[in-house]
Write an enzyme that holds these catalytic residues in place. Sequence first.
Site, PDB file in Angstrom:
ATOM      1  N   VAL A  82       0.839  -1.198   0.000  1.00  0.00           N
ATOM      2  CA  VAL A  82       0.000   0.000   0.000  1.00  0.00           C
ATOM      3  C   VAL A  82       0.874   1.248   0.000  1.00  0.00           C
ATOM      4  CG1 VAL A  82      -1.878   1.223   1.130  1.00  0.00           C
ATOM      5  CG2 VAL A  82      -1.774  -1.279   1.269  1.00  0.00           C
ATOM      6  N   LYS A  83       0.656   2.054  -1.048  1.00  0.00           N
ATOM      7  CA  LYS A  83       1.444   3.272  -1.211  1.00  0.00           C
ATOM      8  C   LYS A  83       0.711   4.422  -0.523  1.00  0.00           C
ATOM      9  CE  LYS A  83       4.150   4.819  -5.170  1.00  0.00           C
ATOM     10  NZ  LYS A  83       4.041   5.097  -6.606  1.00  0.00           N
ATOM     11  N   ILE A  84       1.412   5.063   0.397  1.00  0.00           N
ATOM     12  CA  ILE A  84       0.789   6.084   1.244  1.00  0.00           C
ATOM     13  C   ILE A  84       1.563   7.396   1.095  1.00  0.00           C
ATOM     14  CG2 ILE A  84       0.278   6.702   3.658  1.00  0.00           C
ATOM     15  CD1 ILE A  84      -1.259   4.267   3.184  1.00  0.00           C
TER      16      ILE A  84
END
Length: 215
Positions: A82-84
Amino acid sequence: MKFFIDTASVAEIKEAAAMGVLDGVTTNPSLAAKETAPYKDILKEICRIVPGPVSAEVISTDTDAMLREADDLVKIADNIVVKIPTTLAGLRAIKSLTDRGIKTNATLVFSPTQALLVAKAGATYVSPFIGRLDDISQDGMQLIADVVLIYENYGFSTEVLVASVRHPIHVVEAAKIGADVVTMPLKVIEQLIKHPLTDIGLEKFISDYKKANKQ
Ligand code: E4P
């Protein structure tokens, strides 16, 4: 050094995977906007093609909404990361996801302090955007050197993922510094193998062989 491709194009990913040197994929909303299929369908297909980490980005800006999006994204496949975005809300989300064993990629990193914080929060990857720094006359590669040094000083396990790569020299410099991963467009991956002297030399070998064998 691991090689990721920075695209949401399934065709490009297939091409890079066929080279046999592809370790993972990074996507973002701007890359997804270039494709016609819905983002989640594309991610599903990418995860089927590439067994390595596939970064999928959230678009929410508050922590709770980021976490809800993350829960949806990780259902797509086991290799989703998950890219945050690296904001205060993002930092809280990274910490929470890390505590639950979910892999994260801290994106839009432009300073050593941001990189230090996301490592403390347990991010799996940190993505400093070097090309965008170069674009505003700041030395993107110096940021990579700083982050690698800081992480080595304290033994952080967060991997340094060099992002916003524009040309092969970025890759060479990142490799000399010892960055863990480079993500790049297909064009840059292809440029890495090319050398005019290889082409000229090959042409000569072929023509000399023909002469030697009177073809
Ligand atoms: C990385 O994860 C980003 O998707 C990407 O490298 C951004 O690159 P750009 O600055 O060329 O848009």
